[in-house]
Design an enzyme around this catalytic site. Structure first.
Site, mmCIF file in Angstrom:
data_model
loop_
_atom_site.group_PDB
_atom_site.id
_atom_site.type_symbol
_atom_site.label_atom_id
_atom_site.label_comp_id
_atom_site.label_asym_id
_atom_site.label_seq_id
_atom_site.Cartn_x
_atom_site.Cartn_y
_atom_site.Cartn_z
ATOM 1 N N GLU A 69 0.821 -1.216 0.000
ATOM 2 C CA GLU A 69 0.000 0.000 0.000
ATOM 3 C C GLU A 69 0.854 1.264 0.000
ATOM 4 O OE1 GLU A 69 -2.737 0.548 3.312
ATOM 5 O OE2 GLU A 69 -3.583 2.303 2.324
ATOM 6 N N ASP A 89 -0.646 -4.915 3.205
ATOM 7 C CA ASP A 89 -1.178 -3.710 3.851
ATOM 8 C C ASP A 89 -0.597 -3.709 5.264
ATOM 9 O OD1 ASP A 89 -2.521 -1.630 4.975
ATOM 10 O OD2 ASP A 89 -4.467 -2.163 4.135
ATOM 11 N N ILE A 91 -0.839 -1.627 7.791
ATOM 12 C CA ILE A 91 -1.878 -1.356 8.804
ATOM 13 C C ILE A 91 -3.192 -1.195 8.056
ATOM 14 C CG2 ILE A 91 -2.725 0.163 10.619
ATOM 15 C CD1 ILE A 91 0.091 1.054 11.205
ATOM 16 N N ASP A 92 -4.026 -2.200 8.108
ATOM 17 C CA ASP A 92 -5.371 -2.030 7.540
ATOM 18 C C ASP A 92 -6.256 -1.531 8.686
ATOM 19 O OD1 ASP A 92 -7.187 -2.115 5.348
ATOM 20 O OD2 ASP A 92 -8.213 -3.694 6.446
ATOM 21 N N THR A 94 -6.089 2.225 9.190
ATOM 22 C CA THR A 94 -5.211 3.313 9.663
ATOM 23 C C THR A 94 -6.011 4.371 10.436
ATOM 24 O OG1 THR A 94 -3.679 2.924 7.851
ATOM 25 C CG2 THR A 94 -3.512 5.056 8.934
ATOM 26 N N ASP A 219 -6.165 -4.437 0.763
ATOM 27 C CA ASP A 219 -7.128 -4.498 1.870
ATOM 28 C C ASP A 219 -7.818 -5.862 1.943
ATOM 29 O OD1 ASP A 219 -6.857 -1.721 2.577
ATOM 30 O OD2 ASP A 219 -8.155 -1.195 0.900
HETATM 31 C C1 IPD Z 1 -8.950 1.118 4.537
HETATM 32 C C2 IPD Z 1 -9.765 0.218 5.413
HETATM 33 C C3 IPD Z 1 -11.201 0.672 5.434
HETATM 34 C C4 IPD Z 1 -11.777 0.742 4.051
HETATM 35 C C5 IPD Z 1 -10.949 1.623 3.148
HETATM 36 C C6 IPD Z 1 -9.512 1.136 3.139
HETATM 37 P P1 IPD Z 1 -6.355 1.408 5.137
HETATM 38 O O1 IPD Z 1 -7.626 0.635 4.456
HETATM 39 O O2 IPD Z 1 -9.718 -1.105 4.968
HETATM 40 O O3 IPD Z 1 -11.990 -0.227 6.164
HETATM 41 O O4 IPD Z 1 -13.078 1.247 4.110
HETATM 42 O O5 IPD Z 1 -11.490 1.549 1.836
HETATM 43 O O6 IPD Z 1 -8.754 1.990 2.325
HETATM 44 O O7 IPD Z 1 -6.203 2.693 4.409
HETATM 45 O O8 IPD Z 1 -6.678 1.603 6.568
HETATM 46 O O9 IPD Z 1 -5.225 0.469 4.892
#
Ligand code: IPD
Length: 278
Positions: A69, A89, A91-92, A94, A219
Site C-alpha cells: 500500500e 497492507d 496497517i489495515d 489506519t 485491503d
Molecule cells: C482502509 C480500510 C477501510 C476501508 C478503506 C480502506 P487502510 O484501508 O480497509 O476499512 O473502508 O477503503 O482503504 O487505508 O486503513 O489500509
C-alpha cells in the site's frame, strides 16, 4: 503442486513482529498525513512497518515481488505478474489506528501465477491471527473456521464500509445501498473500519456477508482466501468472478446470499488498482 508452507510460516512470523511495532505506536501520539482524501490517512508507522516487512521478505526471498500500500502511494508501479508476489497492507484500519479504535490489522497475501496461495490477517489489538492456505482450510489462532452457510438474506448480519471515497456520487451510492439492505430487511449492518478484519468476520460465521466498493487489493487479497477456505463465497459486486484489482467485492456465507446482495446494491465508478497509482 508447489508447497508454499515455508513462505506462509515466514509471513506469520513477520506479521507477529510487525504487530509489536504497531502496538507500541498505537498508544503514542501520531503524525498523520492525508493521501487521496480527508479520510485516507497514513502515519510514519504504516510506512515503517511496510519497509520492515518488505526488507525481511526480500532478504529471505530475493526473487519475490511486492505490491505494498505505502510503496504504491509513494509512486511505485502496481502490477500483478505471474511471479511470486507478496501483497501487503502494513496497517489495515489506519483511521482506527490513529484514533485507537481497536481494529487494526497487518494483511499479507501471497500470489503465484496471479492465484492467491495464502492469506494472513493479524488483528493486532485483538490478538487474532487469521490465516488460510489454498486447499488447506482457514484458521483463527490455529482453530478451523467455518462460514455460517446462511442462505436467507433476511437472516443476515452484513458488514460493509463507507471507506475513503467522499465525493457525492460515492456517498449517495453507499448510503442508499445500506438503506436498501436495511429495507429487505437484514438483521443488521456493521462496520469495523478495516476491510481485512470485516471480511474475516464472514469466515468466522459471526457475520454472513460483507461488501465494499472502493477499497484496494491490499485491503482484501488476504481475507478473500480466508473466506473461501472457510467455505464462503467471494465475488464482484456485479455478480461476476472475484477480481482483486476491481475495487469491488462481496464475501458471503453462500452463493444465494452473495447473489442477493449483488442484485440489491449498486457500484460507483472506481479506477482499477492495476490501472493507476494511488
Ligand atoms: C482502509 C480500510 C477501510 C476501508 C478503506 C480502506 P487502510 O484501508 O480497509 O476499512 O473502508 O477503503 O482503504 O487505508 O486503513 O489500509
Amino acid at each position: 503442486m508447489a508447497d508454499w508452507t515455508d513462505c506462509l510460516n515466514f509471513g506469520i512470523s513477520i506479521a507477529k513482529q510487525a504487530s509489536e511495532t504497531i502496538l507500541v505506536a498505537y498508544h503514542q501520539q501520531k503524525d498523520v498525513k492525508l493521501k487521496s482524501s480527508s479520510a485516507d490517512l497514513v502515519t510514519e508507522t504504516d510506512q515503517r512497518v511496510e519497509a520492515i516487512l518488505i526488507s525481511a521478505i526480500r532478504s529471505k526471498y530475493p526473487q519475490h515481488r511486492f505490491i505494498g500500500e505505502e510503496s504504491v502511494a509513494a509512486g511505485e508501479h502496481l502490477e500483478l505478474t505471474d511471479c511470486p508476489t507478496w501483497i501487503i497492507d502494513p496497517i489495515d484500519g489506519t483511521v482506527n489506528f490513529v484514533h485507537r479504535f481497536p481494529f487494526v490489522a497487518v494483511s499479507i497475501a501471497f500470489t503465484v501465477n496471479k492465484q492467491t496461495e495464502f492469506g494472513i490477517v493479524y488483528s493486532c489489538v485483538e490478538d487474532k491471527l487469521f490465516h488460510a492456505q489454498r486447499g488447506r482450510g482457514a484458521f483463527l489462532n490455529g482453530d478451523p473456521l467455518r462460514a455460517s452457510g446462511q442462505q436467507d438474506i433476511s437472516r443476515c448480519v452484513v458488514v460493509t464500509e463507507i471507506g475513503a471515497e467522499r465525493d457525492d456520487l460515492a456517498l449517495s451510492t453507499m448510503t442508499s445501498n445500506i438503506f436498501r439492505l436495511l429495507k429487505l430487511p437484514v438483521h443488521g449492518v456493521r462496520a469495523l473500519g478495516t476491510a481485512a478484519v470485516d471480511m474475516c468476520q464472514v469466515a468466522t460465521g459471526g457475520a454472513d456477508a460483507y461488501y465494499h466498493i472502493g477499497m484496494h487489493c491490499w485491503d482484501i487479497a488476504a481475507s478473500a482466501i480466508i473466506v473461501q477456505e472457510a467455505g464462503g463465497v467471494v465475488m464482484d459486486t456485479d455478480g461476476s468472478a472475484f477480481d482483486m484489482m476491481s475495487r469491488r467485492v462481496i464475501a458471503a456465507s453462500s452463493s444465494a446470499v452473495a447473489n442477493h446482495i449483488a442484485q440489491v446494491i449498486q457500484a460507483f465508478p472506481c479506477r482499477r488498482d492495476d490501472k493507476v497509482s494511488v
